[in-house]
Each structure stands twice: as structure tokens, then as C-alpha cells.
Design an enzyme around this catalytic site. Structure first.
Site, short mmCIF file in Angstrom:
data_model
loop_
_atom_site.label_atom_id
_atom_site.label_comp_id
_atom_site.label_asym_id
_atom_site.label_seq_id
_atom_site.Cartn_x
_atom_site.Cartn_y
_atom_site.Cartn_z
N SER A 183 0.82 -1.27 0.09
CA SER A 183 -0.05 0.06 0.02
C SER A 183 0.89 1.28 0.09
O SER A 183 1.60 1.42 -0.92
CB SER A 183 -0.98 -0.12 1.22
OG SER A 183 -1.92 0.88 1.10
N ASP A 353 -9.76 -5.67 -4.35
CA ASP A 353 -9.05 -4.53 -3.50
C ASP A 353 -9.44 -3.14 -3.94
O ASP A 353 -9.68 -2.65 -4.91
CB ASP A 353 -7.46 -4.60 -3.97
CG ASP A 353 -6.87 -3.54 -2.84
OD1 ASP A 353 -7.14 -2.67 -2.16
OD2 ASP A 353 -5.56 -4.15 -2.77
N HIS A 386 -7.34 -5.59 0.05
CA HIS A 386 -6.19 -4.98 0.36
C HIS A 386 -5.54 -5.55 1.61
O HIS A 386 -4.30 -5.83 1.64
CB HIS A 386 -6.65 -3.58 0.81
CG HIS A 386 -5.63 -2.65 0.68
ND1 HIS A 386 -4.98 -2.20 -0.46
CD2 HIS A 386 -4.67 -1.76 1.65
CE1 HIS A 386 -4.10 -1.33 -0.51
NE2 HIS A 386 -3.87 -0.87 0.84
#
Ligand code: NAG
Ligand code: NAG
Ligand code: NAG
Ligand code: NAG
Length: 413
Positions: A183, A353, A386
Site C-alpha cells: 500500500s 481490492d 487490500h
């Protein structure tokens, strides 16, 4: 949903946010001392690593702008015992994302957690913790209670945090570094590479749930939050800490949760998408340890990427301020085409995601289309969202084994 919000909606929304922000001004002083942002007396090594039978060293690195970051080193695997080869091991830096800290990699059993898997496969593992999170709240002269402590966005993670950690690991090991980012950990690495930084100390980089473009982010709560981080909020919150467990932020989140399409019953899902493979005991541990604070300015900078659709330095939203900081009316761009074409990159992204959207990853891959073909590996996992990349019970089989194979392919390059 909020993405197509009308002017009326935005006005109502801004008003509501202004009210919260105004109301919270006084509340800022009363943020409760919550468990998650208070350091545990014994640190990450003692609480999560040595108890599993691994060696672990607690270390500190000071950035050029004075932040004292905590770093954990797991020098070898559990079964190695006396290893005369230790100095030959390749270092790996593991960099977490926004609103979490290094602990997030250590919530599953050792056979499922990336740092332990890397250590057991002969790597010398370094877990970094971004400024502002639980164990990285010291500074040579500033205190976290002072607004000046929070005067930074991910530009400073690019300019100061990452170089400090890379320099330190490089100086300690004398070896080129493998990197794993998740991320925001991918964003700051990519931005650094565009400026030609770190690449001389880098062997290869694995980017999990990459974010560089964010304009298709579909998490309902995220979109709403991004829309709310307009100038007024910055002015009202000032350079404050963004502590998800503090009263002002909690009030903001609560107010967002009443909007149609935002289901905060399951906050992790509302923020990251429908993760396929999280064990409920891991989610419980996660919620005990995370989320972690960041700066409001950083949230604003991330929100700018959502709204403006470009990867650029912090936008002061006023031409005169931008000219003052950058000598130009618009902030300089991090141009992804400038990433050296021979840097070994592994990119893995998930079909569910909500933060690292498939369309946005497509834009990233398009920007990398001139990359040397044998230096770019891409993996797509249909069911992953995620948080699966960090905590899924099957991430070893699906992702981490691929990361190991990628690192090994580039040992000699
Ligand atoms: C040292 O590392 C090399 C290469 O990884 C390996 O072939 C060798 O067996 C190791 N030696 C010892 C004593 O562990
Ligand atoms: C925050 O830091 C910038 C430099 O990055 C500086 O220009 C600015 O004056 C600082 N803001 C405050 C309020 O101290
Ligand atoms: C989920 O966690 C529980 C308790 O820690 C454990 O017994 C179980 O095996 C885990 N499931 C998977 C798929 O890892
Ligand atoms: C990025 O760099 C490439 C190659 O140097 C150039 O063609 C492109 O216009 C640049 N993109 C932006 C947005 O400046």
C-alpha cells in the site's frame, strides 16, 4: 454512492464535517490514552517475535529531519541455530502501509507471516515503522503533542524515512537490499525510484497492493473521507495528528458511516474491500493493535491523489503557496516513466481490492510499459483485497512464495 455526490450533498457534507471539526477543537486536548498508540513496554520484538522462538533486535534510526524511527531486525530463521553465514545473508526491508505499523505483518502464526517466512528462507529481515506510529513517536527536538511534529506528508517519507532506513540497513549489511512494500509502502518506494533515489542500494522490490494512482478507489468510506479532506479540514484540523482512535477522527468516521452505501458494521471491509481470507482471530488481533496514527497532512496528500488523479508532491491548493514551496504554481509530478527500466519489480494486485483498484493498477502498469520485460513480474489474484496481502491465512501459498521466487531470480543482478 458518494462518488457522484451532487453539489447539495457536498455542501451538506462539508457543513457536517465543519461542525464536527469545530466541535472537536476542544476535544483534541482530551484524546484518551488509548492502547493502540501507547507503546507496549516490551516493544515489537518481545511481544511478537522472540516469543515465537526467533532472534530479534530493537533498533532506532534517526532521519535527517530528526524523527527517531523504530526498526526490528530478525537476523535469521528459527531453525538455523549458529549460522556462520549470517553476514552473507541478503537483507529485506518490509514496509507497512498507512494507518498501521510493523506489527501488522506479525499477527498470524509464523508459518503464515511474511517476516518469519523470509527469515526461515535465509533472509536477514528488517521491519520498519513509519513516523507517527506507536514505536516511532520520538524526535530529536519535537514532541508528538506539538503541531510541528505532524507537519509532513508522504513526501517526507520519500525524502527522509525511506532513505534513513535504506542507508542504515546498507551500512550494517554491506549488501544490496530487497524490499517489500504494501500500500503506502509501495507508493513511497515508487515515488523514490522516479527520482532515482534508493536504486543504487536496491536489489529488487516487491510491491503488494500497489498504490500510485488512486482515482478509482472504490471503498465507500475512503471515497467519502477523501472528499471531506478539502482545504477547510486542513485549516481546522491544522497540522494535527490524525489518530483514528482519537475523538475527532472517531466522530468524523461515525458521521460518515450514516451515509447510504457506507456500512461501518465491518470497518475493515468498509476501508479495504472484501478480503477473502482473513481468520477472525487475526482480525481481532488486528483491531487490538491497529489502526495507528498518521498526520492529517498525510491524509490530505493521499486524498489529493484520489481527487486529482496524478502522483504529485503535496499541493498547497494555492498557487502562491505552491510557488513559495516549489517555485511553480502546481506541485512537481513524480513521473513513473522515470523509474529506471532495469530495476527488478514484482507487482501483485487483487481483484477485490477497494484501495488499490484494478483500473488504477492498470494505469501504473501502463506507465511501466517500457520497463525491461525480464525485470517486471506481475501477479493478479482475483479474490484478494487490500488486507489479504498482509494477513491472509493463505498468503504464503498465493503471494509470499512468489515473492521468494522473485527475489531468488534476481540474486545475481
Ligand atoms: C553458506 O551459504 C551458502 C550459499 O547460500 C551455502 O551453500 C552454504 O552451505 C552455507 N554454509 C554454511 C556453513 O551454512
Ligand atoms: C511546515 O513545513 C514546511 C516545510 O516543509 C514549512 O514551509 C511550513 O512553514 C511549515 N508549517 C508550519 C505551520 O510550521
Ligand atoms: C484460524 O485461527 C484459529 C485460532 O488461532 C486456528 O485454530 C485456525 O487453524 C486458523 N485457521 C486457519 C485457516 O489458519
Ligand atoms: C513523464 O515522462 C515521460 C518520459 O520522459 C514524458 O513523455 C511524459 O510526458 C511525462 N509525463 C508527465 C505527466 O509529465
Amino acid at each position: 454512492m458518494a462518488q457522484q455526490g451532487s453539489m447539495g450533498f457536498l455542501a451538506t457534507f462539508s457543513l457536517c464535517v465543519l461542525l464536527i471539526a469545530g466541535e472537536s477543537h476542544g476535544a483534541l486536548a482530551y484524546i484518551p490514552k488509548d492502547a493502540a498508540s501507547e507503546p507496549l513496554a516490551d516493544g515489537i520484538c518481545a511481544s511478537s517475535v522472540t516469543v515465537r522462538g526467533y532472534k530479534c533486535h530493537e533498533l532506532q534510526v534517526t532521519t535527517k529531519d530528526g524523527y527517531i524511527l523504530s526498526l526490528q531486525r530478525i537476523p535469521e530463521g528459527r531453525t538455523e541455530g549458529r549460522d556462520h553465514n549470517a553476514t552473507k545473508k541478503q537483507p529485506v526491508i518490509i514496509q507497512h502501509g498507512v494507518l498501521v505499523d510493523g506489527m501488522t505483518w506479525l499477527l498470524n502464526p509464523p508459518e503464515q507471516s511474511l517476516p518469519f517466512i523470509l527469515a526461515d528462507n535465509g533472509f536477514d529481515v528488517w521491519i520498519s515503522n513509519t513516523r507517527g506510529t506507536r514505536y516511532s513517536r520520538q524526535h530529536i527536538s519535537l514532541d508528538p503533542s506539538s503541531p510541528d511534529f505532524w507537519n509532513w506528508s508522504w513526501d517526507e517519507l520519500v525524502s527522509y524515512d525511506l532513505p534513513a532506513v535504506f542507508d542504515y540497513v546498507f551500512s550494517q549489511t554491506g549488501q544490496k537490499i530487497n524490499y517489500v512494500g504494501h500500500s503506502q509502502g509501495t507508493l513511497i518506494a515508487l515515488a523514490s525510484f522516479t527520482e532515482g533515489n534508493l536504486v543504487n542500494q536496491l536489489r529488487s522490490a516487491a510491491l503488494l497492493s500497489p498504490i500510485a494512482y488512486l482515482s478509482h478507489m472504490s471503498t465507500a468510506l475512503g471515497v467519502l473521507a477523501a472528499k471531506s479532506f478539502v482545504g477547510e479540514i486542513t485549516t481546522l484540523f491544522g497540522l494535527a495528528e490524525f489518530n483514528p482512535r482519537g475523538l475527532p477522527v472517531a466522530a468524523l468516521v461515525k458521521s460518515l458511516c450514516v451515509y447510504p452505501g457506507v456500512d461501518c458494521y465491518d470497518l475493515l471491509t468498509a476501508l479495504t474491500g472484501k478480503n477473502c481470507c482473513l481468520n477472525s482471530s487475526t482480525v481481532d488481533l488486528f483491531l487490538k493493535n491497529e489502526p495507528q496514527p498518521t498526520s492529517t497532512k498525510n491524509m490530505v496528500h493521499l486524498a489529493q491523489a484520489v481527487r486529482h488523479g496524478v502522483l504529485a508532491k503535496f499541493n498547497y491548493e494555492r498557487p502562491d503557496y505552491n510557488i513559495m514551496h516549489y517555485g511553480e504554481a502546481f506541485p512537481p509530478i513524480y513521473n513513473l516513466s522515470n523509474i529506471p527500466h532495469n530495476v527488478p519489480l514484482f507487482v501483485s494486485y487483487g481483484g477485490r481490492d477497494a484501495l488499490s483498484d484494478v483500473v488504477d493498477v492498470g494505469s501504473l502498469l501502463d506507465a511501466l510499459k517500457l520497463h525491461d520485460v525480464d525485470k517486471l513480474s506481475v501477479q493478479f489474484i482475483k479474490d484478494y483485497a487490500h488486507a489479504d496481502y498482509v494477513m491472509a491465512f493463505n498468503a504464503r501459498d498465493l503471494v509470499y512464495n512468489e515473492v521468494l521466487a522473485f527475489f531468488k531470480r534476481h540474486f545475481d543482478t
